[in-house]
Every structure is written in C-alpha cells, then in structure tokens.
Scaffold this motif. Structure first.
Motif, mmCIF file in Angstrom:
data_model
loop_
_atom_site.group_PDB
_atom_site.id
_atom_site.type_symbol
_atom_site.label_atom_id
_atom_site.label_comp_id
_atom_site.label_asym_id
_atom_site.label_seq_id
_atom_site.Cartn_x
_atom_site.Cartn_y
_atom_site.Cartn_z
ATOM 1 N N ILE A 146 -2.717 -16.532 -2.998
ATOM 2 C CA ILE A 146 -3.167 -16.733 -1.626
ATOM 3 C C ILE A 146 -4.639 -16.366 -1.518
ATOM 4 O O ILE A 146 -5.064 -15.329 -2.046
ATOM 5 N N MET A 147 -5.429 -17.201 -0.852
ATOM 6 C CA MET A 147 -6.816 -16.860 -0.555
ATOM 7 C C MET A 147 -6.840 -15.909 0.639
ATOM 8 O O MET A 147 -6.376 -16.263 1.727
ATOM 9 N N THR A 148 -7.374 -14.715 0.439
ATOM 10 C CA THR A 148 -7.454 -13.751 1.543
ATOM 11 C C THR A 148 -8.840 -13.715 2.170
ATOM 12 O O THR A 148 -8.984 -13.339 3.341
ATOM 13 N N SER A 149 -9.862 -14.086 1.402
ATOM 14 C CA SER A 149 -11.229 -14.124 1.923
ATOM 15 C C SER A 149 -12.084 -14.942 0.973
ATOM 16 O O SER A 149 -11.666 -15.269 -0.145
ATOM 17 N N PHE A 150 -13.298 -15.278 1.424
ATOM 18 C CA PHE A 150 -14.234 -16.009 0.559
ATOM 19 C C PHE A 150 -15.654 -15.722 1.023
ATOM 20 O O PHE A 150 -15.887 -15.340 2.187
ATOM 21 N N ASP A 151 -16.611 -15.902 0.100
ATOM 22 C CA ASP A 151 -18.006 -15.639 0.452
ATOM 23 C C ASP A 151 -18.745 -16.946 0.722
ATOM 24 O O ASP A 151 -18.142 -18.035 0.689
ATOM 25 N N ASP A 152 -20.032 -16.841 0.989
ATOM 26 C CA ASP A 152 -20.822 -18.024 1.346
ATOM 27 C C ASP A 152 -20.926 -19.029 0.213
ATOM 28 O O ASP A 152 -21.239 -20.204 0.446
ATOM 29 N N GLY A 154 -18.384 -19.800 -1.674
ATOM 30 C CA GLY A 154 -17.065 -20.370 -1.899
ATOM 31 C C GLY A 154 -16.208 -19.602 -2.879
ATOM 32 O O GLY A 154 -15.118 -20.073 -3.247
ATOM 33 N N ASN A 155 -16.665 -18.416 -3.306
ATOM 34 C CA ASN A 155 -15.863 -17.598 -4.209
ATOM 35 C C ASN A 155 -14.720 -16.959 -3.413
ATOM 36 O O ASN A 155 -14.940 -16.364 -2.358
ATOM 37 N N MET A 156 -13.510 -17.078 -3.931
ATOM 38 C CA MET A 156 -12.328 -16.635 -3.194
ATOM 39 C C MET A 156 -11.774 -15.321 -3.720
ATOM 40 O O MET A 156 -11.780 -15.074 -4.926
ATOM 41 N N LEU A 214 -2.890 -21.007 -1.943
ATOM 42 C CA LEU A 214 -2.338 -21.095 -0.595
ATOM 43 C C LEU A 214 -3.318 -20.498 0.406
ATOM 44 O O LEU A 214 -4.184 -19.689 0.044
ATOM 45 N N LEU A 215 -3.155 -20.868 1.667
ATOM 46 C CA LEU A 215 -4.029 -20.365 2.727
ATOM 47 C C LEU A 215 -3.530 -19.064 3.355
ATOM 48 O O LEU A 215 -4.317 -18.302 3.919
ATOM 49 N N PHE A 216 -2.222 -18.821 3.290
ATOM 50 C CA PHE A 216 -1.667 -17.652 3.963
ATOM 51 C C PHE A 216 -0.274 -17.349 3.412
ATOM 52 O O PHE A 216 0.300 -18.143 2.659
ATOM 53 N N GLU A 217 0.247 -16.180 3.790
ATOM 54 C CA GLU A 217 1.599 -15.797 3.403
ATOM 55 C C GLU A 217 2.595 -16.828 3.932
ATOM 56 O O GLU A 217 2.534 -17.208 5.106
ATOM 57 N N PRO A 218 3.528 -17.280 3.099
ATOM 58 C CA PRO A 218 4.517 -18.268 3.557
ATOM 59 C C PRO A 218 5.241 -17.815 4.817
ATOM 60 O O PRO A 218 5.678 -16.674 4.939
#
Length: 442
Positions: A146-152, A154-156, A214-218
């Motif tokens: 799951i991607m929890t955050s990313f920087d400018d 695009g690093n996740m 994934l974008l978020f917890e299922p």
C-alpha cells in the motif's frame, strides 16, 4: 425531500421539441428486431400517463434540438411493457447520419454490470466465494503493498496491508486498486504511464497491475478502479475461455444480444455513433477524432475490457436490463437465480462508507455499491425520485441506466458525448427521472 426538477417546457419549446422529434425519430415500423423490445406498448399499457410520456419524449427531443447532445435513443419499460422507445438527432455530425433505433454505442462502463453477471454465473457454480482473497483467483496480484505517502519526485512510502483484498471488495471498488482515469498520485500515474487500459490483452493488463501498489487498506474507502477488468481476467481464468468468448456464449447468445461485442463489425460501421463535444469557438457540436493510443473499435483484436470495452445497441442493453428486472430470467432463459440478482443490487460497502466515500469525505449520502452497480439506499438523503433499492450506472460517453426493482421498471438513455458541453445544458438525467416518476399511474 425528493428533488423536483422542472423540464422547463414552455408551449414554444414543446412545439419545437416535438417538431424535432418528428423530424429525427426513426419509426418503429422500419426498425427490424424479432426479440423484445420490438415496439412500444404505450404509456397506458406500461402504467404511465399519456401526458407524462409525451412530456418525457418532448424533453429528450429538446435536449437534442438544443445541441446538448448530437443524438439520443431512449427507452422506458415497466412490468415488461415498453412505454417509449424513440430516437432523435444525429449519430455523426460530420456526415449527418441520423441516430436510429439500431445505432451502436460505446457503452464504456456500462460494460461493468455485464462483467458482474458473468462473474456471478461462476459464483453459482461454486468457483469463487465473496470472502476469497482476490489473489486466490488472480495469483499475480498477491503481496501488493500500500502507498502511504509520496514525495514531490513520486517516490512512494510502501507498507504491507493488514490483509489482502477480498472478492467482495473487488466487486464494490473498495479493494484499493487505482485506475489512472484521474489522480495525481504515483499509483494512478503509473496506471497511465504503463498504459494499463491500452494493454494488448487481459494477461498483459494483469501483469502491469501486479507491479502497481494499492492506494489504501482494503475496505476502508470507495475508489473507482481497475477492479472490473480484473474481474474479466478472473472470469477468463476460472472458465478456461477467453473473456469475450464466455460473454458471447453464456450471455449474449442466450439473450439474443446480437449487436453486443468488443468491436464493431465491418458491415455495421454505418450504424456506429460517434462521440461529440461542444466547440465554444464554433458554437456548435463537433465530432471527436478516434483515439490513436490504443486499437480502434473496428479492430477485432482490441482489449476485451470488462471495465469499459463493449459496444452495444439500445435493443440489446434493454434486454440485459430486463433480465435484471426479471431477477435473472428473460424469455424463458435463466442466467442467474433471483438470489444472485438480489446480492448484486445490495450494498456491500462497510458500515458508514458511502459511494465515493473515504476517511475524509462523506461521499454520496444515501448511496452504496453492490456488484458492479451503485445502489440508492435512502432516496431522501440521495436527493433522488427513485425508489429505495434502485441501482444504476453509466458510461464515459454519457450512456446511462437505472433499474427500479420496486416498480419493476428501467430507464435507458443512449448518447455519445464527452468533454465540453453547451453552456446551460440541461440535466437530462434528472429531468427524465423526475418526469418518469411524476407520470406513474398506480
């Protein structure tokens, strides 16, 4: 309070709309079909007032006459009787081809409920369960982070989910997958950059999705996603048939949906309606060019997209909708049990989660999601004239439908419009629904 929306039909505009209807409507006498719906039974037979259906037809004709859309075919049925089935306007402005009853349309995301029916057919065979992890049937998707955050840049920041998405979440868009149709985050950007929706086939599509987090917890949010293309892949894998072959043999042929497939046959090109948008400089509708970043609709080898790939006619999709109204049966052919249809049209999102809802947004109050349909749970909260339990969806080029199981009724509107619209364009969906419910005769 239910929404009341005026169709704004003055005597003058009504006269103009009726004139447009008379000019552009294809007569049912010349419409060749040997399966329902062949002709209108009329307002009274379907349980509507004559004045109401005349007002509905005039309102839709006015939408076309005002150039909100180039052309339209519309159909309303209740208790298996067709109240109105009409066409108006143009299928293509470039050659002035008229919109006809048998015009063909890109139905885009109205493909999704068809895919849902296919998957439910396999559910009835015991080939999958709602609480199965998706990876049980699409092993390539096991272990996604799951991607929890990313920087400018695009690093996740990635973490493992607390559990894998289930089939139930795959069916109601809460599994966590991206799509690439919107969103400036790296997940959706990767869907676009890798051309997921331009994949050569479903194996290629799954291989690309397997490399995207994934974008978020299922289960935590609702997010429109690639889920239904994954469903198509699962149908293919469980059935042992190409997805398109399964649809043709198990749904389209049994339902006599002879115009529905993933491409337009050479002999049917003249029936294929094109997509239009408003051109503010020329102050009129213009025909949009075909996309060049993926195979043409005229190419039989194009991606069999369960999320948005089908071409269909009003006649064919009306037969599909009547199957749903009849809880899985049409003309003596049963594809699903009534229980399966009821499951499809029942909200399955977690408690407190609405359609398009997230941890920070309420989403659309009074609405949920079942198996590839949105469901109106509370019409008052949803500001809708529809009955509780009405389910619906639409397509990217404007096609739309809803099914009201309380009234045994469905509406189907077929247009081809994307992009800019005429300033002041009518809310054709709201106008149609309001007139229909005001016209019911109990």
């Amino acid at each position: 309070m239910r929404r009341i929306r005026s169709a704004a039909l003055t005597p003058k505009t009504l006269t103009c709309a009726l004139a447009g209807l008379a000019l552009f409507t294809s007569s049912l006498a010349s419409y060749a079909a040997d399966t329902w719906p062949v002709k209108e039974a009329g307002a009274k037979a379907a349980g509507f007032s004559e004045e109401g259906i005349a007002s509905l037809d005039a309102a839709m004709a006015k939408v076309v006459a005002d150039q909100d859309v180039a052309g339209m075919v519309w159909l309303l049925a209740r208790n298996g009787e067709v109240a109105t089935f009409e066409s108006a306007g143009l299928a293509r402005v470039d050659d002035q081809a008229p919109m006809t009853m048998d015009s063909l349309f890109r139905i885009y995301s109205m493909t999704k409920p068809v895919t849902g029916v296919a998957l439910m057919m396999l559910h009835e065979q015991g080939l999958w369960k709602f609480d199965d992890p998706v990876s049980l049937h699409a092993p390539e998707l096991a272990g996604l982070k799951i991607m929890t955050s990313f920087d400018d840049n695009g690093n996740m920041e990635l973490v493992s989910p607390s559990r894998e998405p289930t089939m139930r979440e795959l069916l109601n868009h809460s599994a966590g997958y991206g799509y690439g149709l919107s969103g400036n985050d790296p997940v959706n950007a990767k869907f676009r950059d890798t051309g997921v929706l331009a994949s050569t086939d479903l194996d290629d599509l799954i291989a690309k999705v397997a490399d995207i987090p994934l974008l978020f917890e299922p289960g935590e949010r609702w997010s429109y996603s690639i889920s239904v293309d994954i469903q198509g892949y699962i149908v293919q894998r469980l059935s042992g048939q190409r997805f398109g072959d399964f649809l043709e043999q198990e749904i389209f042929k049994p339902l006599a949906m002879n115009d529905t497939r993933f491409f337009v046959k050479a002999e049917d090109v003249g029936r294929f309606a094109e997509v239009h948008n408003w051109d503010s400089e020329r102050n009129r509708l213009v025909q949009r060019p075909h996309r060049t970043d993926r195979p043409s609709y005229l190419d039989s080898a194009r991606l069999e997209s369960g999320g948005g790939g089908l071409v269909s006619s009003t006649h064919d999709y009306a037969r599909f909708l009547q199957l749903l109204v009849n809880e899985g049966e049409l003309d003596g052919t049963r594809l699903l049990t009534p229980e399966s249809i009821r499951i499809m049209r029942t909200n399955s999102l977690r408690d407190g989660l609405n359609l398009r809802g997230s941890l920070t947004s309420q989403g659309q109050a009074g609405q949920g999601f079942g198996v590839d349909f949105a469901v109106i749970i509370d019409p008052e909260k949803a500001n809708s004239p529809n009955s509780p339990g009405t389910y619906y969806w639409g397509g990217a080029a404007g096609t739309w439908f809803w099914v009201d199981p309380v009234e045994d009724m469905f509406w189907l509107g077929m247009i081809q419009a994307q992009g800019e619209t005429r300033p002041g364009a009518a809310d054709m969906r709201g106008i149609a629904a309001d007139i229909i419910y005001e016209s019911l005769v109990n």
